[in-house]
Scaffold this active site. Structure first.
Site, PDB file in Angstrom:
ATOM      1  N   ASP A  22       0.805  -1.220  -0.047  1.00 51.08           N
ATOM      2  CA  ASP A  22       0.011   0.040  -0.024  1.00 51.08           C
ATOM      3  C   ASP A  22       0.843   1.195   0.042  1.00 51.08           C
ATOM      4  O   ASP A  22       1.651   1.542   1.170  1.00 51.08           O
ATOM      5  CB  ASP A  22      -0.937   0.026   1.121  1.00 51.08           C
ATOM      6  CG  ASP A  22      -1.805   1.263   1.425  1.00 51.08           C
ATOM      7  OD1 ASP A  22      -1.969   2.005   0.374  1.00 51.08           O
ATOM      8  OD2 ASP A  22      -2.416   1.343   2.511  1.00 51.08           O
TER       9      ASP A  22
ATOM     10  N   ASN B 121       0.015   4.485  -0.448  1.00 47.57           N
ATOM     11  CA  ASN B 121      -0.527   5.789  -0.006  1.00 47.57           C
ATOM     12  C   ASN B 121      -1.140   5.374   1.400  1.00 47.57           C
ATOM     13  O   ASN B 121      -1.964   6.410   1.880  1.00 47.57           O
ATOM     14  CB  ASN B 121      -1.205   6.520  -0.941  1.00 47.57           C
ATOM     15  CG  ASN B 121      -2.797   5.730  -1.250  1.00 47.57           C
ATOM     16  OD1 ASN B 121      -2.684   4.605  -0.928  1.00 47.57           O
ATOM     17  ND2 ASN B 121      -3.645   6.178  -1.819  1.00 47.57           N
TER      18      ASN B 121
ATOM     19  N   ASP C 276      -3.763   3.842   2.589  1.00 46.90           N
ATOM     20  CA  ASP C 276      -5.263   3.858   2.912  1.00 46.90           C
ATOM     21  C   ASP C 276      -5.596   2.335   3.336  1.00 46.90           C
ATOM     22  O   ASP C 276      -6.864   2.204   3.301  1.00 46.90           O
ATOM     23  CB  ASP C 276      -6.164   4.377   1.508  1.00 46.90           C
ATOM     24  CG  ASP C 276      -5.893   3.573   0.431  1.00 46.90           C
ATOM     25  OD1 ASP C 276      -4.960   2.745   0.580  1.00 46.90           O
ATOM     26  OD2 ASP C 276      -6.362   3.825  -0.716  1.00 46.90           O
TER      27      ASP C 276
ATOM     28  N   ASP D 104      -1.759  -1.273  -4.057  1.00 46.23           N
ATOM     29  CA  ASP D 104      -2.081  -0.460  -5.195  1.00 46.23           C
ATOM     30  C   ASP D 104      -0.871  -0.691  -6.186  1.00 46.23           C
ATOM     31  O   ASP D 104       0.098  -1.234  -5.955  1.00 46.23           O
ATOM     32  CB  ASP D 104      -2.211   1.131  -4.781  1.00 46.23           C
ATOM     33  CG  ASP D 104      -1.337   1.364  -3.874  1.00 46.23           C
ATOM     34  OD1 ASP D 104       0.155   1.446  -4.036  1.00 46.23           O
ATOM     35  OD2 ASP D 104      -1.701   1.977  -2.846  1.00 46.23           O
TER      36      ASP D 104
ATOM     37  N   ASP E 218      -5.177  -9.514 -15.799  1.00 50.11           N
ATOM     38  CA  ASP E 218      -6.084 -10.598 -15.928  1.00 50.11           C
ATOM     39  C   ASP E 218      -7.172 -10.363 -16.801  1.00 50.11           C
ATOM     40  O   ASP E 218      -7.518  -8.921 -17.088  1.00 50.11           O
ATOM     41  CB  ASP E 218      -6.797 -10.579 -14.463  1.00 50.11           C
ATOM     42  CG  ASP E 218      -6.989 -11.986 -14.039  1.00 50.11           C
ATOM     43  OD1 ASP E 218      -7.761 -12.592 -14.580  1.00 50.11           O
ATOM     44  OD2 ASP E 218      -6.472 -12.355 -12.791  1.00 50.11           O
TER      45      ASP E 218
ATOM     46  N   ASP F 148      -9.359 -15.419 -17.187  1.00 43.84           N
ATOM     47  CA  ASP F 148     -10.451 -15.975 -16.266  1.00 43.84           C
ATOM     48  C   ASP F 148     -11.398 -16.834 -16.562  1.00 43.84           C
ATOM     49  O   ASP F 148     -12.076 -16.594 -17.625  1.00 43.84           O
ATOM     50  CB  ASP F 148     -10.878 -14.621 -15.465  1.00 43.84           C
ATOM     51  CG  ASP F 148     -11.661 -14.999 -14.384  1.00 43.84           C
ATOM     52  OD1 ASP F 148     -11.080 -15.524 -13.110  1.00 43.84           O
ATOM     53  OD2 ASP F 148     -13.029 -14.637 -14.239  1.00 43.84           O
TER      54      ASP F 148
ATOM     55  N   GLU G  89      -7.481 -19.931 -17.370  1.00 45.86           N
ATOM     56  CA  GLU G  89      -7.989 -20.722 -16.301  1.00 45.86           C
ATOM     57  C   GLU G  89      -9.106 -21.373 -16.856  1.00 45.86           C
ATOM     58  O   GLU G  89     -10.175 -20.891 -17.099  1.00 45.86           O
ATOM     59  CB  GLU G  89      -8.593 -19.717 -15.361  1.00 45.86           C
ATOM     60  CG  GLU G  89      -8.905 -20.397 -13.918  1.00 45.86           C
ATOM     61  CD  GLU G  89      -9.932 -19.760 -13.034  1.00 45.86           C
ATOM     62  OE1 GLU G  89      -9.977 -19.851 -11.674  1.00 45.86           O
ATOM     63  OE2 GLU G  89     -10.792 -19.006 -13.578  1.00 45.86           O
TER      64      GLU G  89
ATOM     65  N   HIS H  27      -4.862 -16.925  -5.646  1.00 47.44           N
ATOM     66  CA  HIS H  27      -5.705 -15.977  -4.821  1.00 47.44           C
ATOM     67  C   HIS H  27      -6.986 -16.918  -4.571  1.00 47.44           C
ATOM     68  O   HIS H  27      -7.790 -16.271  -3.878  1.00 47.44           O
ATOM     69  CB  HIS H  27      -5.823 -14.780  -5.441  1.00 47.44           C
ATOM     70  CG  HIS H  27      -6.816 -14.928  -6.792  1.00 47.44           C
ATOM     71  ND1 HIS H  27      -6.105 -15.607  -7.703  1.00 47.44           N
ATOM     72  CD2 HIS H  27      -8.012 -14.736  -6.986  1.00 47.44           C
ATOM     73  CE1 HIS H  27      -6.871 -15.901  -8.799  1.00 47.44           C
ATOM     74  NE2 HIS H  27      -8.172 -15.287  -8.640  1.00 47.44           N
ATOM     75  N   ASP H  28      -7.278 -17.906  -5.160  1.00 45.21           N
ATOM     76  CA  ASP H  28      -8.428 -18.817  -4.798  1.00 45.21           C
ATOM     77  C   ASP H  28      -8.201 -20.209  -3.843  1.00 45.21           C
ATOM     78  O   ASP H  28      -9.051 -21.000  -3.720  1.00 45.21           O
ATOM     79  CB  ASP H  28      -9.131 -19.485  -6.053  1.00 45.21           C
ATOM     80  CG  ASP H  28      -9.466 -18.040  -7.195  1.00 45.21           C
ATOM     81  OD1 ASP H  28      -9.826 -16.973  -6.449  1.00 45.21           O
ATOM     82  OD2 ASP H  28      -9.481 -18.295  -8.491  1.00 45.21           O
TER      83      ASP H  28
HETATM   84  C1  GLC Z   1     -12.101 -17.051 -11.303  1.00 44.31           C
HETATM   85  C2  GLC Z   1     -11.131 -16.180 -10.164  1.00 44.31           C
HETATM   86  C3  GLC Z   1     -11.875 -15.887  -8.991  1.00 44.31           C
HETATM   87  C4  GLC Z   1     -13.136 -15.466  -9.312  1.00 44.31           C
HETATM   88  C5  GLC Z   1     -13.948 -16.203 -10.397  1.00 44.31           C
HETATM   89  C6  GLC Z   1     -14.983 -15.329 -10.889  1.00 44.31           C
HETATM   90  O1  GLC Z   1     -11.972 -18.238 -10.731  1.00 44.31           O
HETATM   91  O2  GLC Z   1      -9.853 -16.727  -9.977  1.00 44.31           O
HETATM   92  O3  GLC Z   1     -11.122 -15.365  -8.132  1.00 44.31           O
HETATM   93  O4  GLC Z   1     -13.844 -15.166  -8.240  1.00 44.31           O
HETATM   94  O5  GLC Z   1     -13.094 -16.462 -11.737  1.00 44.31           O
HETATM   95  O6  GLC Z   1     -14.540 -14.438 -11.923  1.00 44.31           O
HETATM   96 CA    CA Z   2      -3.272   2.187  -1.136  1.00 42.06          CA
END
Ligand code: GLC
Ligand code: CA
Length: 567
Positions: A21, A23, A25, A29, A98, A200, A257, A330-331
């Site tokens: 981060d 700035n 908040d 970013d 993405d 995605d 994906e 991230h999933d």
């Molecule tokens: C993909 C992404 C996930 C998102 C989903 C819907 O699986 O990795 O984070 O919630 O698509 O876009």
């Molecule tokens: Ca920030």
């Protein structure tokens, strides 16, 4: 397979909200990424994939886009992104963004127009609308984040379709105009000079046009929509067209994906004329649950099972083309917490063993932020502490399926996507040096022990070992073999050792990984080999004794002597 530039890359995935981060908040970013480029460069990675940074109400943290051409002001301005692309390039780091084209946000102007003028909007055919049947939604399909895929369109007797959240209406790919708008947008970003896209949820773009009901598979009377709305026949036409109209005009990388693609179809996806450069295979990441979207159906697994999944995947990908290898994203939950059953006090060994094991598989390796310092799951005490929409859905669904509140909490603690979304641990100061303000999501308190600054200073840290793992792949005698070589599993029936060979012409690299907290004997004549990588400090000579015992969570990578590394 012809060599491609993206086979050589090492990709680092950034979840921008939680990286750094700049700035104060409380939200990570784009400038924050730019400020940490030196860190990324010293790690040795060559490409960064940034999760969505476009304008979005953030119902699904950016996977719900309300303007494909604008950035979310929380993340910064276009000039910040231009600066990031430029500065990264100076350091030899490419940027991949993405691409979310299965759905938009319900706050996208197209959908807003539809809401305002349900009968007459020119965007009616941009989304999937159907009339209900006898006061019921058009089908009994369940969305990935829970509840029906159908949501009533206000003031009408119609419903709109969403594979994911209510706030993520699916685009109607059957409509050529929609596809053309999307292609134009994809080309706009490629023109801008990004290296490519992570694409995605792309297997969701084609729906079974019959829109028939199926037998329910849960107490909610619904059935997983993936049976009718993921990887359906006819998708090949959309994917060919997408590639022809966009990706194939550039020398870009595309990482799909693509869950739900059977191995028989892998060559269509990643073969010489495949839709993508590479795709993720989720089969071993999801080994602990019946499916990525049903966390209450826990599956008891063992190392042998894990190994079978990894090697089947590797063999199938090798037949078809090229793969994208990962331990975390991230999933997913954190890999040490997922794959290591008896983790106690062996944080360094288990993290480095896992790191090397997946890194030398055949394919392009992806490191998810924080994996390189051994970040772990974050156990939360109540449902209120979760942000992730799918965690909240899974919690209530587990209880509907008959589990207690405690059990439900346990399931989501194990699997929640919030496990990997906590802010990055930069140092041991307040909020882990991520921000001076309270971060948007609770921090894992173990940042005092597990953080980048401490590991930078400690030559024996996970971070330093990750640098070594990367170096060995990128710039060692064995690089070509580790990048382009064929993979061949060894000790396939061994209950706790994962082992494989990489081979290129007369070169050979042998890799052993002990997934157990006990020593494991291996019968192998090490005399013709040099040690490339070892997460234990030991005299090289001791390795060359008659029978060698792998230590708990040891990673040992060896190169055959004498083979020339020139083709
Ligand atoms: C993909 C992404 C996930 C998102 C989903 C819907 O699986 O990795 O984070 O919630 O698509 O876009
Ligand atoms: Ca920030």
């Amino acid at each position: 397979m012809e060599k491609k530039w993206w086979q050589k890359e090492v990709i680092y995935q950034i979840y921008p909200k939680s990286f750094y981060d700049s700035n104060n908040d409380g939200i990570g970013d784009i400038k924050g990424i730019t400020q940490k480029l030196d860190y990324l460069q010293s790690l040795g990675i060559t490409m960064v994939w940034i999760c969505p940074i476009y304008q979005s109400p953030m119902a699904d943290n950016g996977y719900d886009i309300s303007d494909y051409y604008q950035l979310n002001p929380e993340f910064g301005e276009m000039k910040d992104l231009d600066e990031l692309i430029e500065k990264a390039q100076e350091k030899g780091i490419k940027i991949v963004l993405d691409l979310v084209i299965n759905h938009t946000s319900d706050e996208h102007p197209w959908f807003q127009d539809l809401l305002a003028n349900p009968e007459t909007s020119k965007y009616r055919d941009y989304y999937i609308l159907k009339s209900g049947k006898d006061g019921q939604p058009p089908t009994n399909w369940r969305s990935v984040f829970g509840g029906s895929v159908w949501e009533p369109l206000k003031n009408t007797d119609e419903y709109y379709f969403h594979s994911f959240d209510i706030k993520q209406p699916d685009l109607n790919w059957e409509n050529k105009e929609v596809r053309e708008e999307l292609y134009e947008m994809v080309n706009y970003w490629l023109e801008k000079g990004i290296a490519g896209f992570r694409v995605d949820a792309i297997t969701f773009i084609k729906k079974d046009q019959s829109y028939d009901n199926l037998p329910a598979d849960g107490v909610d009377g619904l059935v997983k929509c993936t049976k009718k709305a993921r990887n359906q026949p006819g998708i090949e036409d959309f994917l060919h067209e997408l590639k022809d109209e966009t990706f194939s005009k550039y020398d870009c990388v595309t990482i799909g994906e693509a869950p739900g693609v059977p191995y028989e179809q892998y060559s269509d996806y990643i073969g010489d004329n495949g839709y993508f450069s590479m795709i993720f295979d989720f089969r071993y990441a999801d080994l602990d649950v019946a499916s990525g979207s049903e966390w209450f159906k826990r599956v008891d697994w063992d190392v042998l099972g894990l190994k079978k999944l990894i090697f089947t995947s590797q063999k199938e990908i090798q037949k078809a083309g090229w793969g994208a290898n990962f331990l975390e994203n991230h999933d997913q939950n954190r890999s040490i917490s997922k794959y290591i059953k008896e983790e106690e006090n062996r944080h360094f060994y288990s993290a480095t063993m896992l790191g090397a094991m997946f890194f030398y598989l055949r394919g392009t390796p992806f490191i998810y932020q924080g994996q390189e310092i051994g970040m772990t799951n974050f156990e939360r005490e109540s449902i209120e502490e979760f942000d992730d929409i799918s965690s909240i859905d899974q919690y209530y669904r587990s209880m509907k399926e008959g589990f207690s509140a405690e059990e439900a909490l346990r399931f989501i603690n194990l699997r929640s996507r919030d496990n990997s979304r906590t802010p990055f641990h930069w140092n041991d100061k307040k909020y882990g040096g991520f921000s001076e303000a309270k971060p948007w999501l609770g921090m894992n308190e173990n940042y005092k022990m597990i953080n980048a600054e401490q590991q930078e200073q400690d030559p024996d840290s996970i971070l330093q070992f990750y640098k070594e793992i990367i170096q060995v792949r990128q710039v060692s005698e064995a690089s070509d073999c580790l990048i382009y070589g064929e993979i061949e599993p060894i000790l396939e029936e061994h209950p706790t050792i994962v082992a494989y060979k990489r081979k290129l012409n007369n070169e050979e690299v042998v890799c052993y990984f002990n997934f157990s907290s006990e020593c494991q004997k291996v019968d192998f004549d090490f005399n013709n080999f040099d040690v490339l990588l070892n997460n234990y400090k030991e005299e090289k000579e001791t390795i060359f004794e008659q029978t060698y015992s792998l230590k708990p969570y040891q990673a040992l990578v060896l190169q055959k002597k004498g083979a020339s590394n020139h083709e």
